[in-house]
Write an enzyme that holds these catalytic residues in place. Structure first.
Site, PDB file in Angstrom:
ATOM      1  CD  GLU A  14      -2.906   1.205   2.352  1.00  0.00           C
ATOM      2  OE1 GLU A  14      -3.001   0.193   3.081  1.00  0.00           O
ATOM      3  OE2 GLU A  14      -3.690   2.165   2.409  1.00  0.00           O
TER       4      GLU A  14
ATOM      5  CG  ASN B 262      -7.868   2.711   5.176  1.00  0.00           C
ATOM      6  OD1 ASN B 262      -8.767   1.905   4.912  1.00  0.00           O
ATOM      7  ND2 ASN B 262      -7.396   2.867   6.398  1.00  0.00           N
TER       8      ASN B 262
ATOM      9  CD  GLU C 145     -10.402  -2.103   6.016  1.00  0.00           C
ATOM     10  OE1 GLU C 145     -10.307  -0.961   6.501  1.00  0.00           O
ATOM     11  OE2 GLU C 145      -9.801  -3.087   6.493  1.00  0.00           O
TER      12      GLU C 145
ATOM     13  CE1 TYR D 285      -3.681  -5.826   9.206  1.00  0.00           C
ATOM     14  CE2 TYR D 285      -5.887  -4.880   9.061  1.00  0.00           C
ATOM     15  CZ  TYR D 285      -4.652  -5.157   8.484  1.00  0.00           C
ATOM     16  OH  TYR D 285      -4.395  -4.771   7.188  1.00  0.00           O
TER      17      TYR D 285
ATOM     18  CD  GLU E 199      -6.270  -4.401   4.442  1.00  0.00           C
ATOM     19  OE1 GLU E 199      -6.148  -4.016   5.625  1.00  0.00           O
ATOM     20  OE2 GLU E 199      -6.698  -3.676   3.523  1.00  0.00           O
TER      21      GLU E 199
ATOM     22  CD  GLN F 242       0.075  -2.184   4.111  1.00  0.00           C
ATOM     23  OE1 GLN F 242       0.957  -1.545   3.585  1.00  0.00           O
ATOM     24  NE2 GLN F 242      -1.133  -1.640   4.336  1.00  0.00           N
TER      25      GLN F 242
END
Ligand code: AHR
Length: 500
Positions: A27, A72, A175, A246, A294, A351
């Site tokens: 990202e 994001n 998201e 997460y 993710e 990531q």
């Protein structure tokens, strides 16, 4: 400690592992791109500015699908800013991370990066459905994938890329259920937009694989209702629905943290149930698969130890340093993904570099492996084939968050040549766990090796100055006699046992 046991039988499989289960994520966030994968002028940089020391580690990690450019970030992304002569690209505000995006690294550089990883790696591109919509997604698709003869495909050629990028796997936004998302939408709004974007993209290339946004966590108030509504709109138009999760240790509750995979497995099973519920309502024989695009350990509650100012370029954000305990949890999360290989087609460790990442770098300096690098690399290398149906009989322990949890978390993967690799975690912080595996009709006769990641200090980490402090070590004394594997799993350990 009572012995934990399970049986392996090649006739009972969960499913075949899709290699994209070992995906990752780049990202435009912090130093993932800039001074992570891309650093012109670095001693190891190639002609394109890619750090070859990082590329070597990415190959060793065994990464397959690489998701890009967010996250994001994608909800404010204008792909046009990231193509063409680098010196003419605009600097932009990135509202998601309050950083300045120079666009020095863009779409072509990303494709170049994935190609340099080598065979087995493929791009997984996200389109912006936060501040943009169908038209911009189609424009990006035409620029990236159309061979030639249209304004946008010819523009790509004029920019130096004669060959189309050939992106097969696309995420329809990121998201979109999250109120933090730029251009956040309701399930109805997003479901309609995702459906129309998917329909239009398939009008150009029917064979694309498309991922609709599921919930950004099982704990979201709209969880499951969101998936159901989105799928009512998109069921026939998409292949996968996304999951994000997460985990972190909170309030010193390490026992619960070690059982994080209990949550991950229930999340997967709840999403599968929701997908199949919609399929049943629609009387569809089609099955939606899961893109766990993710997942990781992420200490979201900890303050950033690095000073960061608003609108900085490539600030030090989310640079979590992972312990032995984190690596054991990450290994357990990999086990959870493999145990659901029948439905999880894609998964991306979020990531890849510097940002909650298995690989760390210093600008102008070295790159090194975090503790979490090791379980991922081992699983990507030896976890290809058919997942065997492992049902453990294990001593349990009590956790604050998940009640009773098994001390043993395990899976096994049978490769094409008949060899089998067992992946196992001992969640006990204090006691070794004896393990017996009945090998029945597997034809296995030999232990090739048993390696473990464990340490007298469960908080030990790797660092720039001590990059090899934590690595897997060989375990002696693991036996295979009379069709039974016997092993002892060290306290708080990740284990890989290879059998031939
Ligand atoms: O991976 C970090 C962030 O976590 C991503 O940008 C976002 O999708 C998620 O909330």
């Amino acid at each position: 400690m009572r012995t934990a046991r399970f049986v392996l039988d090649p006739a009972f499989t969960v499913g075949e592992v899709d290699p994209r289960l070992f995906g990752s994520f780049v990202e435009h966030l912090g130093r993932c791109v800039y001074t992570g994968v891309f650093e012109p002028g670095h001693p190891s940089a190639d002609a394109e500015g890619l750090r070859t020391d990082v590329l070597d580690l990415v190959r060793e990690l065994g990464v397959t699908a690489v998701r890009y450019p967010g996250g994001n970030f994608v909800s404010g992304y204008a792909w046009e800013d990231s193509v063409g002569p680098a010196e003419e690209r605009p600097r932009r505000l990135d509202p998601a991370w309050r950083s300045t995006e120079t666009n020095r690294f863009g779409l072509a550089e990303f494709i170049g990066f994935v190609r340099r990883i080598g065979p087995g790696a493929e791009p997984m591109m996200a389109v912006n459905l936060g501040t943009r919509g169908v038209a911009e997604a189609l424009a990006l698709q035409e620029y990236a994938n159309h061979p030639f003869g249209t304004a946008r495909s010819d523009l790509r050629i004029a920019h130096g890329d004669k060959d189309p990028f050939g992106i097969r796997l696309w995420c329809l936004g990121n998201e979109m259920d999250g109120p933090w998302q730029t251009g956040h939408k309701t399930a109805e709004e997003y479901g309609r937009l995702a459906a129309e974007t998917a329909r239009a993209m398939r009008q150009i290339e029917p064979g694309l694989e498309l991922v609709a946004c599921g919930s950004s966590g099982q704990g979201m108030a709209t969880f499951a209702a969101w998936e159901a509504t989105v799928l009512e709109h998109t069921y026939d138009l998409v292949d996968h629905i996304s999951l994000h999760a997460y985990y972190e240790e909170t309030d010193g509750d390490r026992d619960s943290f070690l059982a994080s995979a209990v949550d991950m497995e229930s999340f997967i099973e709840n999403v599968v149930a929701t997908c199949d519920h919609v399929g049943a309502r629609l009387k569809s024989p089609k099955r939606i698969s899961l893109s766990f695009d993710e997942w990781n350990v992420w200490y979201q509650r900890r303050p950033n130890p690095h000073p960061v100012e608003d609108w900085q370029e490539a600030p030090r954000l989310l640079e979590d340093v992972y312990t032995v305990t984190d690596a054991v949890v990450l290994g357990s999360l990999l086990i959870a993904l493999l145990r659901h290989a029948d439905r999880v087609a894609v998964a991306c460790l979020a990531q890849l570099v510097n940002v909650i990442a298995p690989i760390m770098t210093e600008p102008g300096g070295p790159a090194w492996r975090q503790t979490t690098f090791h379980p991922f690399a081992q699983t990507s290398r030896y976890g290809r084939g058919y997942v065997l149906d492992v049902r453990v009989d294990s001593p349990a322990y009590t956790t604050g968050r998940y009640g009773e949890a098994d001390l043993l978390h395990a899976t096994a993967v049978r490769a094409e040549d008949g060899s089998v690799t067992v992946f196992a975690v001992n969640r006990s912080r204090t006691e070794a766990l004896p393990l017996e595996v009945a090998l029945g009709r597997t034809g296995l006769t030999r232990v090739v090796g048993h390696s473990a990641l464990a340490d007298a200090d469960p908080d030990a980490v790797n660092s720039r100055d001590d990059p090899e402090r934590v690595t897997p070590h060989p375990v002696e004394g693991t036996t295979l006699r009379d069709g039974t594997l016997g092993a002892v799993l060290e306290p708080l350990s990740w284990n890989m046992i290879r059998l031939a």
